[in-house]
Design a protein around this motif. Sequence first.
Motif, PDB file in Angstrom:
ATOM      1  N   ARG A   1     -42.588  21.225  61.494  1.00 14.09           N
ATOM      2  CA  ARG A   1     -42.725  21.403  62.987  1.00 14.09           C
ATOM      3  C   ARG A   1     -42.239  20.403  63.555  1.00 14.09           C
ATOM      4  O   ARG A   1     -42.072  20.365  64.838  1.00 14.09           O
ATOM      5  N   ALA A   2     -41.862  19.394  62.873  1.00 15.23           N
ATOM      6  CA  ALA A   2     -41.152  18.174  63.539  1.00 15.23           C
ATOM      7  C   ALA A   2     -39.709  18.516  63.689  1.00 15.23           C
ATOM      8  O   ALA A   2     -39.085  19.013  62.911  1.00 15.23           O
ATOM      9  N   GLY A   3     -39.160  17.915  65.014  1.00 20.92           N
ATOM     10  CA  GLY A   3     -37.537  17.784  64.941  1.00 20.92           C
ATOM     11  C   GLY A   3     -37.099  19.095  65.149  1.00 20.92           C
ATOM     12  O   GLY A   3     -35.826  19.395  64.781  1.00 20.92           O
ATOM     13  N   ARG A   4     -37.636  20.131  65.792  1.00 19.37           N
ATOM     14  CA  ARG A   4     -37.321  21.476  65.951  1.00 19.37           C
ATOM     15  C   ARG A   4     -36.192  21.412  67.014  1.00 19.37           C
ATOM     16  O   ARG A   4     -35.232  22.368  67.195  1.00 19.37           O
ATOM     17  N   ASP A   5     -35.708  20.463  67.930  1.00 24.19           N
ATOM     18  CA  ASP A   5     -34.852  20.474  68.887  1.00 24.19           C
ATOM     19  C   ASP A   5     -33.653  19.682  68.426  1.00 24.19           C
ATOM     20  O   ASP A   5     -32.466  19.655  68.651  1.00 24.19           O
ATOM     21  N   GLY A   6     -33.545  19.573  66.895  1.00 25.28           N
ATOM     22  CA  GLY A   6     -32.463  19.022  65.998  1.00 25.28           C
ATOM     23  C   GLY A   6     -32.394  17.344  66.087  1.00 25.28           C
ATOM     24  O   GLY A   6     -31.302  16.882  65.558  1.00 25.28           O
ATOM     25  N   ASP A   7     -33.059  16.947  67.139  1.00 28.20           N
ATOM     26  CA  ASP A   7     -32.998  15.355  67.030  1.00 28.20           C
ATOM     27  C   ASP A   7     -33.787  14.729  65.737  1.00 28.20           C
ATOM     28  O   ASP A   7     -34.581  15.570  65.313  1.00 28.20           O
ATOM     29  N   TYR A   8     -33.373  13.464  65.714  1.00 32.97           N
ATOM     30  CA  TYR A   8     -33.969  12.656  64.416  1.00 32.97           C
ATOM     31  C   TYR A   8     -35.767  12.763  64.587  1.00 32.97           C
ATOM     32  O   TYR A   8     -36.124  12.565  65.438  1.00 32.97           O
ATOM     33  N   ALA A   9     -36.431  13.157  63.250  1.00 32.43           N
ATOM     34  CA  ALA A   9     -37.738  13.319  63.409  1.00 32.43           C
ATOM     35  C   ALA A   9     -38.317  12.865  61.970  1.00 32.43           C
ATOM     36  O   ALA A   9     -37.504  12.958  61.051  1.00 32.43           O
ATOM     37  N   VAL A  10     -39.574  12.583  61.872  1.00 34.80           N
ATOM     38  CA  VAL A  10     -40.024  11.843  60.607  1.00 34.80           C
ATOM     39  C   VAL A  10     -41.232  12.736  60.211  1.00 34.80           C
ATOM     40  O   VAL A  10     -42.278  13.147  60.868  1.00 34.80           O
ATOM     41  N   ALA A  11     -41.262  13.144  58.883  1.00 33.57           N
ATOM     42  CA  ALA A  11     -42.567  13.636  58.405  1.00 33.57           C
ATOM     43  C   ALA A  11     -42.978  12.641  57.556  1.00 33.57           C
ATOM     44  O   ALA A  11     -42.320  12.579  56.345  1.00 33.57           O
ATOM     45  N   VAL A  12     -44.134  12.181  57.685  1.00 31.10           N
ATOM     46  CA  VAL A  12     -44.798  11.168  56.785  1.00 31.10           C
ATOM     47  C   VAL A  12     -46.031  11.792  56.052  1.00 31.10           C
ATOM     48  O   VAL A  12     -46.710  12.381  56.693  1.00 31.10           O
ATOM     49  N   LEU A  13     -46.094  11.639  54.909  1.00 30.16           N
ATOM     50  CA  LEU A  13     -47.571  11.843  54.067  1.00 30.16           C
ATOM     51  C   LEU A  13     -48.007  10.833  53.507  1.00 30.16           C
ATOM     52  O   LEU A  13     -47.180   9.758  52.860  1.00 30.16           O
ATOM     53  N   LEU A  14     -49.288  10.094  54.068  1.00 33.04           N
ATOM     54  CA  LEU A  14     -50.034   9.080  53.537  1.00 33.04           C
ATOM     55  C   LEU A  14     -51.011   9.467  52.639  1.00 33.04           C
ATOM     56  O   LEU A  14     -51.721  10.459  52.866  1.00 33.04           O
ATOM     57  N   TYR A  15     -51.107   8.697  51.655  1.00 33.63           N
ATOM     58  CA  TYR A  15     -52.082   8.991  50.567  1.00 33.63           C
ATOM     59  C   TYR A  15     -52.559   7.737  49.743  1.00 33.63           C
ATOM     60  O   TYR A  15     -52.074   6.707  50.024  1.00 33.63           O
ATOM     61  N   ASN A  16     -53.833   7.872  49.373  1.00 36.33           N
ATOM     62  CA  ASN A  16     -54.236   6.933  48.504  1.00 36.33           C
ATOM     63  C   ASN A  16     -54.854   7.509  47.081  1.00 36.33           C
ATOM     64  O   ASN A  16     -54.902   8.889  47.053  1.00 36.33           O
ATOM     65  N   GLU A  17     -55.134   6.748  46.282  1.00 35.65           N
ATOM     66  CA  GLU A  17     -55.592   7.147  44.697  1.00 35.65           C
ATOM     67  C   GLU A  17     -56.864   8.017  44.817  1.00 35.65           C
ATOM     68  O   GLU A  17     -56.748   9.155  44.224  1.00 35.65           O
ATOM     69  N   TYR A  18     -57.609   7.796  46.013  1.00 44.04           N
ATOM     70  CA  TYR A  18     -58.738   8.696  45.922  1.00 44.04           C
ATOM     71  C   TYR A  18     -58.202  10.122  46.509  1.00 44.04           C
ATOM     72  O   TYR A  18     -59.074  10.996  45.998  1.00 44.04           O
ATOM     73  N   ASP A  19     -57.513   9.994  47.421  1.00 44.27           N
ATOM     74  CA  ASP A  19     -56.806  11.529  47.624  1.00 44.27           C
ATOM     75  C   ASP A  19     -56.598  12.229  46.785  1.00 44.27           C
ATOM     76  O   ASP A  19     -56.615  13.385  46.865  1.00 44.27           O
ATOM     77  N   LYS A  20     -55.877  11.683  45.580  1.00 42.90           N
ATOM     78  CA  LYS A  20     -55.328  12.373  44.691  1.00 42.90           C
ATOM     79  C   LYS A  20     -56.442  13.189  43.780  1.00 42.90           C
ATOM     80  O   LYS A  20     -56.152  14.159  43.483  1.00 42.90           O
ATOM     81  N   ILE A  21     -57.698  12.466  43.701  1.00 38.44           N
ATOM     82  CA  ILE A  21     -58.673  12.936  42.899  1.00 38.44           C
ATOM     83  C   ILE A  21     -59.399  13.943  43.760  1.00 38.44           C
ATOM     84  O   ILE A  21     -59.791  15.128  43.424  1.00 38.44           O
TER      85      ILE A  21
END
Length: 632
Positions: free
Chosen positions: A316-336
């Motif tokens: 859903r980022a950057g649908r206008d074609g301009d530069y956009a960023v998709a970031v996934l932030l996680y920590n060890e706890y999230d994995k569990i």
Amino acid sequence: MKNVRDILTKYWGYTSFKPMQEEIIASVLNGKDTVALLPTGGGKSLCFQAPALAMEGICIVISPLVALMGDQINTLKERGIKALKLTGGISFDELNTLLDNALYGNYKFLYLSPERLQQEIVQNYIKQMNVNLIAVDEAHCISQWGNDFRPAYKNITILREIHPLVHIIALTATATTEVLEDTISELKMELPAVFKNSFVRENLSYQVFKQDDKLYKTEQLLKNNQGSAIVYVRSRKNSVEISDQLNSLGISATFYHGGISAKEKAQKLQNWRSGGISTMVATNAFGMGIDHPNVRFVIHLQIPESLESYFQEAGRAGRDGDYAVAVLLYNEYDKINVKNQFVESLPTTPDLKKIYRTLNNYFQIPYGEGEFTKYNFSFSEFCKTYNLNTLLAYNALNSLDRLGIIQLSQEFGRKSIVQFLISSEKVLNYFEKDATTSIIGKTVLRIYGGIFEIPTSINLDLIATKTGQSIEAIVSILKKMERDHVVELVLQITDATLTFLVPREDEKTINVVSREVEALNRKKTAQVNSVLHYIENTKTCRSVQLVSYFGETTASKCGICSVCRTQSSNLTNKEIKILSSQILALLEERNLNSREISEKLTFAETDTLKVIRLLMDAEKIKINPRNQYYLN
Ligand code: ADP
Ligand code: MG
């Protein structure tokens, strides 16, 4: 096809097709069952709208969401095309009138949900219509292997029985081979022409970071964001909290989840679309059909349950074609956590047997009976009565629903939501007037601390237990408080209604579906593992990893994801270009030192420094005695 080009300019004012559109439209006009697999924003609607306009008759469009239908109908109407929709909440009379119009009024499009299709009157009318095309939007909803499985989508095949000669076009952005094959066979499509566009998004930088202070990182990413942003979280509670925290950090944000009223949703969406509020903090309820051009960031604060949903959400980022960023932030706890939430709590066949038996006992269904009986169902009371693990019970009930053994109403899992609108002193004064109001009101305040600041979901059962009042009494007091403008209220009196779809046969009922259960569980587990693998694979380009998961094996490195960046200490030309223009844009506003510049950007500091040096060399920027850069 010339005709279609004329239609394209006449109705839409477009001068050219987007990739694949032309081929897809030609296939439909050639009378083939067609599958259009284009990424979100790829222009799927046009693929059935344009050919339908080129043919005599009416196009039946099946769409999963009322909101999506509304948007599409409005744009069609703006272009002078006659279209109507059958949404929920219309009376039988209205339905009759609408269908009459569709039949006799030269309408070109009739939009409806798969649930609507179940109604006989709807089927009878459609039978009489001169249907030119059946379009199934978000067609993957028919596959139980997908994330958006909607059992009612299976009704669509009735259209094939009513109009066996009319062709189908199935449209989706979900691309796993399994889901695709399942969709084709469920829709009973015959040798369909399948069109698939590349899922590579050249302007989207996928980034994955292990981060303990996710809020801080989010703040850094968003604080200079000029466009819109979406922050995805897992729970409704989180969406409210994170939105609050971002606001207190000076980032304008609001929250969105499945438990808020339709009116409020529309309002929030409107504020976000107009740019009045930059950041939407949302659960995955904020999804399908969100088509907003200048989303610069999509940030995931928790690990998504599958790459399918991640790809859609990030996309859903950057649908206008301009530069956009998709970031996934996680920590060890999230994995569990993601394992606990999605893998460990998957109901096994014995779990399902137990829950199903318990459910039948709860409603005292005699053996061999119960088919098509409907009950009000309080999930929390059910769990309390039998001392069940709520997550497991919840998943088990959802599985039984998926498997067609029971049917849960859409409200399942929703709760009543309350927010106080006046100050605490005024509330206490208000309580003085009536003893029951006082007991109930004060109990609510005691249980739910933050209820003055944020809409809070309340558990009516719990309040009933604590106050010794009946649910009805509590509801009537809450309603009175709403009328008096003391609270804002979204009420869900019963958690849900539950309908038994098959006669009770205990073990036998479940044995029939046990293979399906095991297959679904394996599938879920594999999906979660794929996400974890994606996170942990820091060697392969993020874009390459994602598109190859969807069967695209020829993609080349994107050069702008978090993997590509750390691998090549040499920035790609594309990156240098993006970074240069970002730096120049910043300096256009005011002079900044290198630290300030790199803080405002999402590139690694060393890369930013490198490009600053290049810009210096090219004499595009200069540095002043205070070590600030300025435009030359
Ligand atoms: P999808 O359903 O694939 O997500 P939509 O059908 O909603 O995509 O279209 C996305 C956007 O692209 C819409 O704003 C639509 O008007 C626009 N669009 C579609 N086809 C074209 C075209 N040929 N030229 C320019 N814009 C187009
Ligand atoms: Mg669409």
